[in-house]
Design a protein around this motif. Structure first.
Motif, PDB file in Angstrom:
ATOM      1  N   ASN A   1      44.551  78.177   9.664  1.00 49.54           N
ATOM      2  CA  ASN A   1      44.015  77.413   8.688  1.00 49.54           C
ATOM      3  C   ASN A   1      43.033  78.305   7.808  1.00 49.54           C
ATOM      4  N   VAL A   2      42.493  79.443   8.216  1.00 50.61           N
ATOM      5  CA  VAL A   2      41.563  80.315   7.848  1.00 50.61           C
ATOM      6  C   VAL A   2      42.045  81.489   7.501  1.00 50.61           C
ATOM      7  N   LEU A   3      42.344  82.230   8.555  1.00 50.24           N
ATOM      8  CA  LEU A   3      42.827  83.563   8.431  1.00 50.24           C
ATOM      9  C   LEU A   3      44.117  83.830   7.760  1.00 50.24           C
ATOM     10  N   GLY A   4      45.065  82.978   8.080  1.00 51.74           N
ATOM     11  CA  GLY A   4      46.401  83.341   7.156  1.00 51.74           C
ATOM     12  C   GLY A   4      46.230  82.950   5.841  1.00 51.74           C
ATOM     13  N   LEU A   5      45.169  81.805   5.481  1.00 53.58           N
ATOM     14  CA  LEU A   5      44.762  81.663   4.037  1.00 53.58           C
ATOM     15  C   LEU A   5      44.163  82.806   3.497  1.00 53.58           C
ATOM     16  N   CYS A   6      43.188  83.579   4.129  1.00 55.84           N
ATOM     17  CA  CYS A   6      42.678  84.586   3.681  1.00 55.84           C
ATOM     18  C   CYS A   6      43.517  85.777   3.476  1.00 55.84           C
ATOM     19  N   VAL A   7      44.555  85.975   4.314  1.00 57.27           N
ATOM     20  CA  VAL A   7      45.589  87.086   4.178  1.00 57.27           C
ATOM     21  C   VAL A   7      46.480  86.876   2.868  1.00 57.27           C
ATOM     22  N   ALA A   8      46.957  85.526   2.732  1.00 58.72           N
ATOM     23  CA  ALA A   8      47.875  85.143   1.438  1.00 58.72           C
ATOM     24  C   ALA A   8      47.081  85.325   0.393  1.00 58.72           C
ATOM     25  N   THR A   9      45.787  84.726   0.203  1.00 62.09           N
ATOM     26  CA  THR A   9      44.987  84.974  -0.925  1.00 62.09           C
ATOM     27  C   THR A   9      44.686  86.446  -1.416  1.00 62.09           C
ATOM     28  N   ARG A  10      44.543  87.265  -0.260  1.00 59.24           N
ATOM     29  CA  ARG A  10      44.404  88.622  -0.788  1.00 59.24           C
ATOM     30  C   ARG A  10      45.540  89.398  -1.256  1.00 59.24           C
ATOM     31  N   GLU A  11      46.680  88.928  -0.711  1.00 58.01           N
ATOM     32  CA  GLU A  11      48.083  89.484  -1.214  1.00 58.01           C
ATOM     33  C   GLU A  11      48.204  89.040  -2.705  1.00 58.01           C
TER      34      GLU A  11
ATOM     35  N   ASP B   1      46.598  86.222 -15.248  1.00 60.13           N
ATOM     36  CA  ASP B   1      45.769  85.173 -15.235  1.00 60.13           C
ATOM     37  C   ASP B   1      46.116  83.865 -14.267  1.00 60.13           C
ATOM     38  N   GLY B   2      46.324  84.138 -12.815  1.00 63.49           N
ATOM     39  CA  GLY B   2      47.041  83.225 -12.118  1.00 63.49           C
ATOM     40  C   GLY B   2      46.253  82.101 -11.571  1.00 63.49           C
ATOM     41  N   HIS B   3      46.683  81.484 -10.589  1.00 59.11           N
ATOM     42  CA  HIS B   3      45.836  80.146 -10.114  1.00 59.11           C
ATOM     43  C   HIS B   3      46.145  80.254  -8.505  1.00 59.11           C
ATOM     44  N   ILE B   4      45.187  80.019  -7.588  1.00 58.79           N
ATOM     45  CA  ILE B   4      45.217  80.004  -6.345  1.00 58.79           C
ATOM     46  C   ILE B   4      44.735  78.509  -6.009  1.00 58.79           C
ATOM     47  N   ILE B   5      45.475  77.961  -5.146  1.00 60.40           N
ATOM     48  CA  ILE B   5      45.217  76.510  -4.633  1.00 60.40           C
ATOM     49  C   ILE B   5      44.908  76.463  -3.346  1.00 60.40           C
TER      50      ILE B   5
END
Length: 249
Positions: free
Chosen positions: A118-128, A139-143
């Motif tokens: 819920n937290v670390l996986g989200l962080c890694v995917a967001t970073r990449e 100019d993308g979008h993170i949800i």
């Protein structure tokens, strides 16, 4: 405000936890809107079945086996996306698992699993995803698929550390917004917080409590995501709460 999904046609969207529930509904809806969806999940057979449901000529679902709790899986998935699909335009961080037991009798390994997904996986995917967007001037979008549990503590039976993990998602969304602003990037971030949704993650005992009340469908959340993505480039839906009109919580 004019709502339109035209800017995303043919673009790449990444959806984690796409094999069932909200993730599956979102992957289908985005593909139907003409996006090329990289669908990540541990159960690739389910992703392949999902991909067969697409009727859109433009949109497509690309199944990718990946466990977001493992950084290497996420890195390999984004590497494949870069080589085969191109720059990431949209990321929907949907993968999540619920609590198991209570804080008074819980298992530390179970707690760690919740935070890894819920937290670390989200962080890694967001970073990449942001890395891909910056490299390609997108100019993308993170949800982030958050929860009402990320804003208020309810008396959920055996929710354990789940609310804490969702409070972390609330903080991570705002921290990301501040970082993006500081860099003058036009990448949007939305924290989408549903109430009770009829998915595999919902605890059976909680489902019994809610059975005579209204409960959201995964498609309701997919519709909300299309709405958020449809806003003009200068409009950012920072936080969106969606819950049933009549809810037990």
């Amino acid at each position: 405000m004019v709502l339109s999904m035209d800017r995303w046609a043919g673009k790449v969207a990444v959806v984690t936890g796409a094999s069932s529930g909200i993730g599956a509904a979102v992957a289908l809806r985005l593909a139907e809107q003409g996006l090329r969806v990289a669908a990540l999940a541990r159960r690739k057979d389910r992703l392949e079945e999902l991909a067969k449901k697409i009727s859109s000529k433009e949109g497509k679902i690309h199944p990718i086996k990946a466990d977001v709790s493992k950084e290497e899986d996420v890195l390999n998935a984004f590497k494949w996306i870069k080589q085969n699909l191109g720059p990431v335009q949209v990321l929907v961080n949907n993968a999540g698992i619920g609590g198991n037991g209570s804080l008074l009798n819980g298992d530390a390994d179970d707690w760690a699993d919740v935070f890894r997904v819920n937290v670390l996986g989200l962080c890694v995917a967001t970073r990449e995803a942001v890395k891909s967007m910056r490299e390609n001037h997108v100019d993308g979008h993170i949800i982030h698929i958050n929860s009402i549990c990320g804003h208020q503590i309810f008396n959920f039976p055996e929710s354990s550390v789940y609310p804490a993990s969702k409070y972390a998602v609330t903080a991570l969304a705002e921290t990301l917004r501040v970082e993006l602003n500081a860099l003058k990037l036009k990448i949007k971030i939305t924290s989408l917080s549903p109430g009770a949704v009829d998915t595999e993650i919902i605890l059976q005992n909680l489902k019994k409590i809610l059975e005579e009340k209204q409960i959201l469908d995964s498609e309701d959340i997919a519709d909300a995501i299309v709405y958020v993505l449809s806003t003009p480039p200068h409009v950012q839906i920072q936080e969106l709460t969606i819950r049933p009109v009549v809810e037990a919580l």
